[in-house]
Design a protein around this motif. Structure first.
Motif, PDB file in Angstrom:
ATOM      1  N   UNK A 106       0.866  -1.166   0.000  1.00  0.00           N
ATOM      2  CA  UNK A 106       0.000   0.000   0.000  1.00  0.00           C
ATOM      3  C   UNK A 106       0.922   1.241   0.000  1.00  0.00           C
ATOM      4  N   UNK A 107       0.664   2.210   0.853  1.00  0.00           N
ATOM      5  CA  UNK A 107       1.494   3.411   0.886  1.00  0.00           C
ATOM      6  C   UNK A 107       1.279   4.167   2.182  1.00  0.00           C
ATOM      7  N   UNK A 108       2.321   4.834   2.646  1.00  0.00           N
ATOM      8  CA  UNK A 108       2.176   5.702   3.813  1.00  0.00           C
ATOM      9  C   UNK A 108       1.211   6.851   3.532  1.00  0.00           C
ATOM     10  N   UNK A 109       0.987   7.171   2.235  1.00  0.00           N
ATOM     11  CA  UNK A 109       0.067   8.236   1.878  1.00  0.00           C
ATOM     12  C   UNK A 109      -1.385   7.915   2.166  1.00  0.00           C
ATOM     13  N   UNK A 110      -1.691   6.641   2.449  1.00  0.00           N
ATOM     14  CA  UNK A 110      -3.051   6.264   2.809  1.00  0.00           C
ATOM     15  C   UNK A 110      -3.457   6.906   4.136  1.00  0.00           C
ATOM     16  N   UNK A 111      -2.491   7.027   5.033  1.00  0.00           N
ATOM     17  CA  UNK A 111      -2.744   7.627   6.347  1.00  0.00           C
ATOM     18  C   UNK A 111      -1.600   8.584   6.660  1.00  0.00           C
ATOM     19  N   UNK A 112      -1.546   9.734   5.990  1.00  0.00           N
ATOM     20  CA  UNK A 112      -0.375  10.610   6.089  1.00  0.00           C
ATOM     21  C   UNK A 112      -0.222  11.259   7.454  1.00  0.00           C
ATOM     22  N   UNK A 113       1.032  11.325   7.909  1.00  0.00           N
ATOM     23  CA  UNK A 113       1.409  12.016   9.140  1.00  0.00           C
ATOM     24  C   UNK A 113       2.539  12.991   8.820  1.00  0.00           C
ATOM     25  N   UNK A 114       2.646  14.091   9.527  1.00  0.00           N
ATOM     26  CA  UNK A 114       3.832  14.947   9.381  1.00  0.00           C
ATOM     27  C   UNK A 114       5.079  14.191   9.805  1.00  0.00           C
ATOM     28  N   UNK A 172      20.081  -1.844   5.959  1.00  0.00           N
ATOM     29  CA  UNK A 172      19.555  -2.192   7.285  1.00  0.00           C
ATOM     30  C   UNK A 172      18.283  -1.384   7.516  1.00  0.00           C
ATOM     31  N   UNK A 173      17.231  -1.762   6.796  1.00  0.00           N
ATOM     32  CA  UNK A 173      15.982  -1.007   6.815  1.00  0.00           C
ATOM     33  C   UNK A 173      15.269  -1.168   8.155  1.00  0.00           C
ATOM     34  N   UNK A 174      14.272  -0.313   8.381  1.00  0.00           N
ATOM     35  CA  UNK A 174      13.479  -0.358   9.603  1.00  0.00           C
ATOM     36  C   UNK A 174      12.057  -0.792   9.273  1.00  0.00           C
ATOM     37  N   UNK A 175      11.543  -1.753  10.044  1.00  0.00           N
ATOM     38  CA  UNK A 175      10.187  -2.249   9.890  1.00  0.00           C
ATOM     39  C   UNK A 175       9.458  -2.077  11.211  1.00  0.00           C
ATOM     40  N   UNK A 176       8.348  -1.346  11.197  1.00  0.00           N
ATOM     41  CA  UNK A 176       7.598  -1.113  12.433  1.00  0.00           C
ATOM     42  C   UNK A 176       6.119  -1.324  12.171  1.00  0.00           C
ATOM     43  N   UNK A 177       5.387  -1.683  13.200  1.00  0.00           N
ATOM     44  CA  UNK A 177       3.945  -1.773  13.086  1.00  0.00           C
ATOM     45  C   UNK A 177       3.359  -0.368  13.116  1.00  0.00           C
ATOM     46  N   UNK A 178       2.405  -0.120  12.232  1.00  0.00           N
ATOM     47  CA  UNK A 178       1.798   1.202  12.177  1.00  0.00           C
ATOM     48  C   UNK A 178       2.657   2.187  11.391  1.00  0.00           C
ATOM     49  N   UNK A 179       2.666   3.434  11.848  1.00  0.00           N
ATOM     50  CA  UNK A 179       3.343   4.518  11.134  1.00  0.00           C
ATOM     51  C   UNK A 179       4.813   4.592  11.503  1.00  0.00           C
ATOM     52  N   UNK A 180       5.672   4.817  10.503  1.00  0.00           N
ATOM     53  CA  UNK A 180       7.114   5.007  10.724  1.00  0.00           C
ATOM     54  C   UNK A 180       7.496   6.426  10.329  1.00  0.00           C
ATOM     55  N   UNK A 181       8.345   7.042  11.118  1.00  0.00           N
ATOM     56  CA  UNK A 181       8.747   8.431  10.891  1.00  0.00           C
ATOM     57  C   UNK A 181       9.930   8.479   9.927  1.00  0.00           C
ATOM     58  N   UNK A 182       9.638   8.201   8.652  1.00  0.00           N
ATOM     59  CA  UNK A 182      10.673   8.242   7.629  1.00  0.00           C
ATOM     60  C   UNK A 182      10.041   8.486   6.277  1.00  0.00           C
ATOM     61  N   UNK A 183      10.675   9.345   5.470  1.00  0.00           N
ATOM     62  CA  UNK A 183      10.039   9.782   4.232  1.00  0.00           C
ATOM     63  C   UNK A 183      10.334   8.909   3.027  1.00  0.00           C
TER      64      UNK A 183
END
Length: 231
Positions: A106-114, A172-183
């Protein structure tokens, strides 16, 4: 595992297919344009199928252990239904053939955060324009896709990358549940994370974000290399 990759001929699907073959899996690379698929391997089957064709999707899903969807559509103001209708066909075929494991991009743009490092231009100008104007129909359809996936009884994972770009090798990517603070998310990292999920039950029935923290482009580099390159 026997894996079907939908959207295999796209910029994420190709590295995903290659990584899956390198990991020893048997891969069905599903594409509307099978003749142009660049990879060859004795464990690779290139399947010509349109994800909007239920019969073709059913054939591609049969006898697989897992399905990975990297479907992608260029953003625009016209109505978009590829994500929701395509994944609806995939889910229906998986149920018929008793295939349990599904991961969809999907995309982080589905639920955008600053973003903390986004600044005014990215957070207040670019992101609202992309998600609410330029890509509105695309993100609306991604939301329909996500709702459909969540409503299924499959072992699903919804994967939300941020701005996609090219890197030659996995980081060494980061995988988190929910929103991640990275562009930004490198496509090879997105592909690697999807393969890793096949063996990690903690990702089942969750929405995760994948971000790349090494070798990220600047905003203007990303626009020049990725956004403008699609025109």
């Amino acid at each position: 595992m026997r894996i079907a990759v939908f959207g295999a001929n796209g910029p994420t699907g190709r590295p995903l297919t290659g990584q899956a073959l390198d990991a020893g899996h048997q891969v069905a690379a599903v594409s509307r344009q099978p003749d142009s698929f660049p990879l060859r391997h004795d464990r690779l089957e290139v399947v010509g199928a349109d994800v909007l064709d239920p019969a073709a999707v059913d054939t591609a899903v049969a006898q697989r252990d897992a399905v990975l969807s990297t479907l992608g559509v260029t953003a625009g103001k016209q109505p978009i239904f590829t994500y929701s209708r395509g994944v609806a066909n995939i889910v229906a075929a998986m149920k018929r053939h008793r295939v349990r494991r599904l991961a969809v991009v999907s995309s982080s743009g589905v639920d955008p955060h600053p973003y903390s490092d986004g600044g005014f231009l990215f957070n207040r100008v670019l992101m609202p324009y992309v998600t609410r104007v330029l890509g509105k129909t695309m993100y609306d359809d991604m939301r329909r896709m996500e709702a459909l996936v969540r409503a299924s009884d499959l072992d699903w994972t919804i994967v939300r990358p941020s701005g996609l770009y090219h890197l030659p090798s996995v980081t060494d990517y980061t995988l988190v549940e929910g929103h991640a603070d990275g562009r930004f998310t490198a496509r090879v990292d997105l592909a690697a994370s999807m393969l890793a999920m096949l063996h990690d039950d903690r990702c089942a029935r969750t929405t995760v974000s994948v971000i790349t923290t090494d070798s990220n482009p600047t905003l203007f580099q990303w626009i020049r290399r990725e956004a403008l390159a699609k025109r």
